[in-house]
Design an enzyme around this catalytic site. Structure first.
Site, short mmCIF file in Angstrom:
data_model
loop_
_atom_site.label_atom_id
_atom_site.label_comp_id
_atom_site.label_asym_id
_atom_site.label_seq_id
_atom_site.Cartn_x
_atom_site.Cartn_y
_atom_site.Cartn_z
CB THR A 1 -0.92 0.02 1.24
OG1 THR A 1 -0.14 -0.27 2.42
CG2 THR A 1 -2.02 -1.01 1.13
CD GLU B 1 11.19 -4.15 6.06
OE1 GLU B 1 12.35 -3.93 5.69
OE2 GLU B 1 10.19 -3.66 5.50
CG LEU C 1 12.24 6.35 24.75
CD1 LEU C 1 12.47 6.49 26.25
CD2 LEU C 1 11.32 7.46 24.27
N GLY D 1 13.36 5.68 9.01
CA GLY D 1 13.18 5.40 7.59
C GLY D 1 12.33 4.16 7.44
CB CYS E 1 5.99 0.81 7.74
SG CYS E 1 5.69 -0.62 6.69
N1 NAI Z 1 7.33 -4.45 5.55
C1 NAI Z 1 6.91 -4.50 6.78
O1 NAI Z 1 7.71 -4.64 7.71
C2 NAI Z 1 5.47 -4.38 7.13
C3 NAI Z 1 4.53 -4.05 6.17
N2 NAI Z 1 3.20 -3.91 6.53
C4 NAI Z 1 2.21 -3.61 5.50
O2 NAI Z 1 1.96 -4.82 4.77
C5 NAI Z 1 1.71 -4.52 3.39
C6 NAI Z 1 2.70 -5.27 2.53
O3 NAI Z 1 3.98 -4.78 2.81
P1 NAI Z 1 5.29 -5.54 2.28
O4 NAI Z 1 5.16 -6.98 2.55
O5 NAI Z 1 6.45 -4.79 2.84
O6 NAI Z 1 5.17 -5.26 0.71
P2 NAI Z 1 6.12 -5.70 -0.47
O7 NAI Z 1 6.15 -4.57 -1.41
O8 NAI Z 1 7.41 -6.24 0.08
O9 NAI Z 1 5.35 -6.94 -1.12
C7 NAI Z 1 4.11 -6.86 -1.74
C8 NAI Z 1 4.00 -8.02 -2.74
O10 NAI Z 1 2.66 -8.08 -3.25
C9 NAI Z 1 2.73 -8.46 -4.62
N3 NAI Z 1 1.46 -8.09 -5.26
C10 NAI Z 1 1.00 -6.86 -5.55
N4 NAI Z 1 -0.24 -6.93 -6.08
C11 NAI Z 1 -0.57 -8.24 -6.12
C12 NAI Z 1 -1.72 -8.96 -6.54
N5 NAI Z 1 -2.81 -8.34 -7.02
N6 NAI Z 1 -1.72 -10.30 -6.44
C13 NAI Z 1 -0.64 -10.94 -5.95
N7 NAI Z 1 0.47 -10.32 -5.53
C14 NAI Z 1 0.51 -8.98 -5.60
C15 NAI Z 1 3.96 -7.73 -5.13
O11 NAI Z 1 4.45 -8.32 -6.32
C16 NAI Z 1 4.92 -7.90 -3.95
O12 NAI Z 1 5.69 -9.07 -4.07
C17 NAI Z 1 1.78 -3.00 3.29
O13 NAI Z 1 0.48 -2.48 3.44
C18 NAI Z 1 2.64 -2.60 4.47
O14 NAI Z 1 2.37 -1.30 4.91
C19 NAI Z 1 2.76 -4.15 7.80
C20 NAI Z 1 3.65 -4.51 8.78
C21 NAI Z 1 5.07 -4.66 8.53
O1 UGA Z 2 4.15 -1.27 9.75
C1 UGA Z 2 5.28 -1.66 9.61
O2 UGA Z 2 5.80 -1.92 8.53
C2 UGA Z 2 6.19 -1.86 10.76
O3 UGA Z 2 6.88 -0.59 10.99
C3 UGA Z 2 7.84 -0.62 12.03
O4 UGA Z 2 8.85 -1.61 11.76
P1 UGA Z 2 10.11 -1.31 10.79
O5 UGA Z 2 9.83 -0.13 9.94
O6 UGA Z 2 10.41 -2.61 10.14
O7 UGA Z 2 11.34 -1.00 11.75
P2 UGA Z 2 11.51 -0.26 13.16
O8 UGA Z 2 12.36 -1.10 14.01
O9 UGA Z 2 10.24 0.19 13.72
O10 UGA Z 2 12.37 1.00 12.74
C4 UGA Z 2 11.83 2.03 11.92
C5 UGA Z 2 12.80 3.19 11.85
O11 UGA Z 2 12.85 3.89 13.10
C6 UGA Z 2 14.19 4.08 13.50
N1 UGA Z 2 14.25 4.08 14.98
C7 UGA Z 2 13.69 3.07 15.68
C8 UGA Z 2 13.72 3.09 17.07
C9 UGA Z 2 14.32 4.16 17.75
O12 UGA Z 2 14.37 4.26 19.00
N2 UGA Z 2 14.88 5.16 17.01
C10 UGA Z 2 14.87 5.15 15.63
O13 UGA Z 2 15.37 6.09 15.00
C11 UGA Z 2 14.96 2.91 12.86
O14 UGA Z 2 16.33 3.22 12.74
C12 UGA Z 2 14.26 2.78 11.54
O15 UGA Z 2 14.79 3.69 10.59
C13 UGA Z 2 7.14 -1.03 13.34
O16 UGA Z 2 8.12 -1.12 14.39
C14 UGA Z 2 6.41 -2.36 13.19
O17 UGA Z 2 5.70 -2.67 14.39
C15 UGA Z 2 5.42 -2.24 12.02
O18 UGA Z 2 4.75 -3.46 11.80
#
Ligand code: NAI
Ligand code: UGA
Length: 442
Positions: free
Chosen positions: A86, A158, A256, A263, A266
Site C-alpha cells: 500500500t 523487518e 527512544l 526510515g 512504513c
Molecule cells: N514491511 C513491513 O515490515 C510491514 C509491512 N506492513 C504492511 O503490509 C503490506 C505489505 O507490505 P510488504 O510486505 O512490505 O510489501 P512488499 O512490497 O514487500 O510486497 C508486496 C507483494 O505483493 C505483490 N502483489 C501486488 N499486487 C498483487 C496482486 N494483485 N496479487 C498478488 N500479488 C501482488 C507484489 O508483487 C509484492 O511481491 C503494506 O500495506 C505494508 O504497509 C505491515 C507490517 C510490517
Molecule cells: O508497519 C510496519 O511496517 C512496521 O513498521 C515498524 O517496523 P520497521 O519499519 O520494520 O522498523 P523499526 O524497528 O520500527 O524502525 C523504523 C525506523 O525507526 C528508527 N528508529 C527506531 C527506534 C528508535 O528508537 N529510534 C529510531 O530512529 C529505525 O532506525 C528505523 O529507521 C514497526 O516497528 C512495526 O511494528 C510495524 O509493523
C-alpha cells in the site's frame, strides 16, 4: 487449515511461512513470476533472519507452496489473506490499487464461502471497499455466495519479522461476524498458548489501530530527535536523558533512540497516510505534521554537522559511510536516512565510500554505477583515505571498532556518529574528533 496468502513481500511471505510452520497448508500467490520461481526453489529475494530456513523446511515438508495462478490461489484457501503493498500515492495517501485488485481477483474466481482477511496497512473503510469490489465481481458473474471480510493488521518489524510473527505482543482482529472471529481465533491458537494475545474489535478500529501504533512509535522517535537537538545546545547528553525517562514505566525504554531519523517502508508512509485520512474528514493532526517535518530535517542532521566542520563545498572530499539499510538486520533501503545523506553529499560534490553487511546489492540496484559512490568490502576499507566517517546504521559489527586503526586509516580523524554508538570520551581519547546526536560535539 488451508490458507492462501496474496502477496509474498515481507508480510505475505512471513505470514505464509509462519502459518505453515505451525501445521497449516499454505499457498502463496504473487504476480511477480521471478519471485515465485525463486520461492519454488526455496530461495528468497529479501534478507530477513530465519526466513530462508523457514521457507526451505516448510516447502520440503509439503506445507508451503507458491503460485502465480490467481485462480488456483483463490480456490485453495478457506482463508484468503491480502498482504500486498500500500505505497504512498502522489498526495501521500495510501495507494489502494493493489489491495483492490487482489479483492477483485478473489471475487472473480470465488466459488464457495471464504473469509477474506486484510493484512496490508490500509485506511479505515478499506474493508468496505474490499467487500464492494468482491460483490461487484460476483454480480458480474451472477453468482450468489456467502463470504466474510475481516481486518488483521500486521505489527512485525523487518529484521525480526519471523520472531515478531511467532511471538506477537498482540494479534488484532477486526470483524463483524462470529464466523470470522471463530475462524481467526482457531487459526491463531498456536500463537497464544502462553497467554491471550487476541484483541478482537470492530473492523474500523482494527484498521485505525495499525496506523495509531506506527504513528505513536514515529512520534516517540521525532520527540527524542528534537530533544536531542536541544540537549546538544544546552550541554546535556540525550543518552543520559533517555535512560532517565525510560525508567518511568509509563514511558518505557523502547523507541527512544535519537539518531538520523526514522526510515523504512512504513513509518514515513503511514504517518503521511494517516494525515491524509484525517484531512479528508476535517480533523487536523498537528502532532503528526510536526513528527514528519522533524523527521525530514533529522535525516540531514549529520550532513549539517559535516558542513559546519568542512564547509559547503565538498568537491574533492571523500566520506566513509557505515550502514546503508534503514536499520540493522535488513537489506531494505526504502526511505533510508543513508539515501538522503548520500544524495545531499553528492549534491555538495563529495564522493561516498560505503559499506553495509547486507544492503550493498540493494544500493547497486538503486544507484547503479556512479563515480561518486564506491561500495567497498569491509568497514575498514571504507575508511581508507576518507576525510571523515559517517555512521548511519547501528549494525553490531560497528559497535566496537579498533579506534587506533580507524584513526590511522582515515585521511582526517573525524567521526560523525548518527547512532550514538560510542562513549565520546573513549573515541576522543583515541585522537578522533567525534560528533554524535544530542551530545556535546568536539
Ligand atoms: N514491511 C513491513 O515490515 C510491514 C509491512 N506492513 C504492511 O503490509 C503490506 C505489505 O507490505 P510488504 O510486505 O512490505 O510489501 P512488499 O512490497 O514487500 O510486497 C508486496 C507483494 O505483493 C505483490 N502483489 C501486488 N499486487 C498483487 C496482486 N494483485 N496479487 C498478488 N500479488 C501482488 C507484489 O508483487 C509484492 O511481491 C503494506 O500495506 C505494508 O504497509 C505491515 C507490517 C510490517
Ligand atoms: O508497519 C510496519 O511496517 C512496521 O513498521 C515498524 O517496523 P520497521 O519499519 O520494520 O522498523 P523499526 O524497528 O520500527 O524502525 C523504523 C525506523 O525507526 C528508527 N528508529 C527506531 C527506534 C528508535 O528508537 N529510534 C529510531 O530512529 C529505525 O532506525 C528505523 O529507521 C514497526 O516497528 C512495526 O511494528 C510495524 O509493523
Amino acid at each position: 487449515m488451508k490458507i492462501s496468502v496474496i502477496g509474498t513481500g515481507y508480510v505475505g511471505l512471513v505470514t505464509g511461512s509462519c502459518l505453515a510452520e505451525v501445521g497449516n497448508n499454505v499457498l502463496c500467490l504473487d504476480l511477480d513470476a521471478a519471485k515465485i520461481e525463486a520461492l519454488n526453489a526455496s530461495s528468497i529475494t529479501i534478507f530477513e533472519p530465519g526466513l530462508q530456513e523457514l521457507v526451505r523446511t516448510n516447502v520440503a515438508a509439503g506445507r508451503l507452496h507458491f503460485t502465480t495462478s490467481v485462480q488456483e490461489a483463490v480456490a485453495f484457501g478457506q482463508i484468503q489473506f491480502i498482504a500486498v503493498g500500500t505505497p504512498p500515492d502522489e498526495d501521500g495517501s495510501a495507494d489502494m490499487q493493489y489491495v483492490l485488485a487482489a479483492a477483485r481477483s478473489i471475487g472473480l474466481h470465488m466459488v464457495e464461502e471464504k473469509l477474506v482477511v486484510n493484512k496490508s496497512t490500509v485506511p479505515v473503510g478499506t474493508a468496505e471497499r474490499v467487500r464492494a469490489a468482491i460483490a461487484e465481481e460476483l454480480a458480474t458473474r451472477d453468482v450468489q455466495l456467502t463470504w466474510h471480510v475481516a481486518s488483521n493488521p500486521e505489527f512485525l518489524k523487518e529484521g525480526a519479522a519471523v520472531e515478531d510473527f511467532m511471538r506477537p505482543d498482540r494479534i488484532v482482529i477486526g470483524t463483524d461476524s462470529d464466523f470470522a472471529t471463530d475462524l481467526l481465533r482457531e487459526l491463531y491458537v498456536p500463537f497464544q498458548r502462553n497467554h491471550e494475545r487476541l484483541v478482537v474489535m470492530d473492523i474500523a478500529s482494527a484498521e485505525l489501530t495499525k496506523y495509531a501504533a506506527n504513528a505513536m512509535l514515529a512520534t516517540r522517535i521525532s520527540f527524542m530527535n528534537e530533544l536531542a537537538n536541544l540537549a546538544e545546545k544546552l550541554g546535556a547528553d540525550i543518552e543520559q536523558v533517555r535512560r532517565g525517562i525510560g525508567s518511568d514505566q509509563r514511558i518505557g525504554y523502547h523507541f527512544l533512540y535519537a539518531g538520523t531519523g526514522y526510515g523504512g517502508s512504513c513509518f514515513p508512509k503511514d504517518v503521511q497516510a494517516l494525515q491524509r485520512t484525517a484531512q479528508q474528514v476535517g480533523v487536523p493532526l498537528r502532532v503528526l505534521e510536526a513528527v514528519e517535518a522533524t523527521n525530514n530535517a533529522q535525516k540531514l542532521v549529520l550532513v549539517e554537522k559535516l558542513v559546519a566542520r568542512f564547509g559547503e563545498n565538498l568537491r574533492g572530499k571523500r566520506f566513509a559511510m557505515w550502514g546503508l539499510a534503514f536499520k540493522p538486520n535488513t537489506d531494505d533501503m526504502r526511505a533510508a536516512p543513508s539515501r538522503a545523506i548520500m544524495e545531499r553529499l553528492w549534491a555538495l560534490g563529495a564522493t561516498v565510500q560505503a559499506y553495509d553487511p547486507v544492503a550493498m546489492d540493494e544500493a547497486r540496484r538503486l544507484y547503479g554505477d556512479r563515480a561518486d559512490l564506491q561500495l567497498v568490502n569491509s568497514p575498514m576499507d571504507a575508511l581508507k583515505g576518507a576525510d571523515a566517517l559517517l555512521i548511519v546504521t547501528e549494525w553490531k559489527p560497528f559497535k566496537s571498532p579498533d579506534f587506533a586503526l580507524m584513526k590511522q586509516l582515515l585521511n582526517q580523524p573525524v567521526v560523525f556518529d548518527g547512532r550514538n554508538l560510542y562513549d565520546p570520551a573513549r573515541v576522543r581519547a583515541a585522537g578522533l574528533e567525534y560528533f554524535s546526536v544530542g551530545r556535546a560535539d568536539a
